[in-house]
Scaffold this motif. Structure first.
Motif, PDB file in Angstrom:
ATOM      1  N   LEU A 249       0.816  -1.212   0.000  1.00  0.00           N
ATOM      2  CA  LEU A 249       0.000   0.000   0.000  1.00  0.00           C
ATOM      3  C   LEU A 249       0.855   1.270   0.000  1.00  0.00           C
ATOM      4  O   LEU A 249       0.337   2.370  -0.182  1.00  0.00           O
ATOM      5  N   GLY A 250       2.150   1.118   0.242  1.00  0.00           N
ATOM      6  CA  GLY A 250       3.061   2.259   0.248  1.00  0.00           C
ATOM      7  C   GLY A 250       2.918   3.138   1.474  1.00  0.00           C
ATOM      8  O   GLY A 250       3.078   4.352   1.393  1.00  0.00           O
ATOM      9  N   VAL A 251       2.622   2.510   2.623  1.00  0.00           N
ATOM     10  CA  VAL A 251       2.468   3.281   3.863  1.00  0.00           C
ATOM     11  C   VAL A 251       3.390   2.721   4.953  1.00  0.00           C
ATOM     12  O   VAL A 251       3.828   1.580   4.883  1.00  0.00           O
ATOM     13  N   TYR A 252       3.653   3.551   5.934  1.00  0.00           N
ATOM     14  CA  TYR A 252       4.498   3.193   7.066  1.00  0.00           C
ATOM     15  C   TYR A 252       3.657   2.407   8.060  1.00  0.00           C
ATOM     16  O   TYR A 252       2.663   2.917   8.585  1.00  0.00           O
ATOM     17  N   LEU A 253       4.024   1.159   8.304  1.00  0.00           N
ATOM     18  CA  LEU A 253       3.227   0.256   9.136  1.00  0.00           C
ATOM     19  C   LEU A 253       2.907   0.833  10.514  1.00  0.00           C
ATOM     20  O   LEU A 253       1.771   0.767  10.971  1.00  0.00           O
ATOM     21  N   GLN A 254       3.908   1.426  11.188  1.00  0.00           N
ATOM     22  CA  GLN A 254       3.689   1.914  12.545  1.00  0.00           C
ATOM     23  C   GLN A 254       2.685   3.062  12.601  1.00  0.00           C
ATOM     24  O   GLN A 254       2.177   3.381  13.663  1.00  0.00           O
ATOM     25  N   ALA A 255       2.385   3.682  11.461  1.00  0.00           N
ATOM     26  CA  ALA A 255       1.419   4.778  11.436  1.00  0.00           C
ATOM     27  C   ALA A 255       0.005   4.295  11.127  1.00  0.00           C
ATOM     28  O   ALA A 255      -0.947   5.086  11.189  1.00  0.00           O
ATOM     29  N   THR A 256      -0.147   3.013  10.828  1.00  0.00           N
ATOM     30  CA  THR A 256      -1.477   2.475  10.508  1.00  0.00           C
ATOM     31  C   THR A 256      -2.248   2.196  11.800  1.00  0.00           C
ATOM     32  O   THR A 256      -1.651   2.071  12.867  1.00  0.00           O
ATOM     33  N   PRO A 257      -3.568   2.082  11.692  1.00  0.00           N
ATOM     34  CA  PRO A 257      -4.369   1.779  12.891  1.00  0.00           C
ATOM     35  C   PRO A 257      -3.980   0.435  13.519  1.00  0.00           C
ATOM     36  O   PRO A 257      -3.514  -0.467  12.819  1.00  0.00           O
ATOM     37  N   ALA A 258      -4.189   0.329  14.820  1.00  0.00           N
ATOM     38  CA  ALA A 258      -3.814  -0.877  15.567  1.00  0.00           C
ATOM     39  C   ALA A 258      -4.464  -2.129  14.982  1.00  0.00           C
ATOM     40  O   ALA A 258      -3.806  -3.170  14.874  1.00  0.00           O
ATOM     41  N   GLU A 259      -5.729  -2.055  14.595  1.00  0.00           N
ATOM     42  CA  GLU A 259      -6.400  -3.248  14.062  1.00  0.00           C
ATOM     43  C   GLU A 259      -5.753  -3.724  12.762  1.00  0.00           C
ATOM     44  O   GLU A 259      -5.750  -4.909  12.469  1.00  0.00           O
TER      45      GLU A 259
END
Length: 131
Positions: A19-29
């Motif tokens: 998805l091209g996003v930083y994992l740690q910035a994604t929601p907890a779920e």
């Protein structure tokens, strides 16, 4: 006998990378679950607001930061930019245009030029063999 199609799943880190996003910035779920191929396709086709915001504002993972700055991942590391950056931070870095960024952009431009030259050379050699 019937065959059961198993649902392919991936770890959140893999899905975040796709998805091209930083994992740690994604929601907890998102971080704690698994993502199926169908869910990934759905996220790509109709991204939820959190994904839209992350893609727009960051923080962005290194490959995205490097692409936005026009340098390689290695060049980013050589420049000391090892942490994920927000879009605002990337724009500030572009405006500041430090010496390392200028140098890495020039290096990247040379790499692209050389890659294009080699591709053209291979194409010419292939055409010569085919004649």
């Amino acid at each position: 006998m019937t065959s059961h199609k198993t649902t392919q799943t991936m770890k959140p880190a893999t899905a975040a990378k796709k998805l091209g996003v930083y994992l740690q910035a994604t929601p907890a779920e998102f971080q704690e679950g698994v993502v199926t191929r169908d869910e990934l396709t759905a996220l790509q086709a109709d991204p939820p607001q959190w994904l839209v915001d992350l893609r727009r504002d960051g923080p962005h993972p290194r490959p995205v930061v490097a692409a936005k700055l026009g340098v390689s991942n290695a060049g980013l590391a050589r420049g000391g930019a090892t942490e994920p950056l927000t879009t605002e931070q990337i724009e500030a870095l572009k405006a500041e245009n430090p010496e390392w960024l200028q140098k890495e952009r020039a290096t990247q431009a040379e790499v692209r030029k050389e890659t294009a030259r080699l591709k053209e050379k291979r194409k010419a050699e292939a055409e010569a063999k085919g004649s």
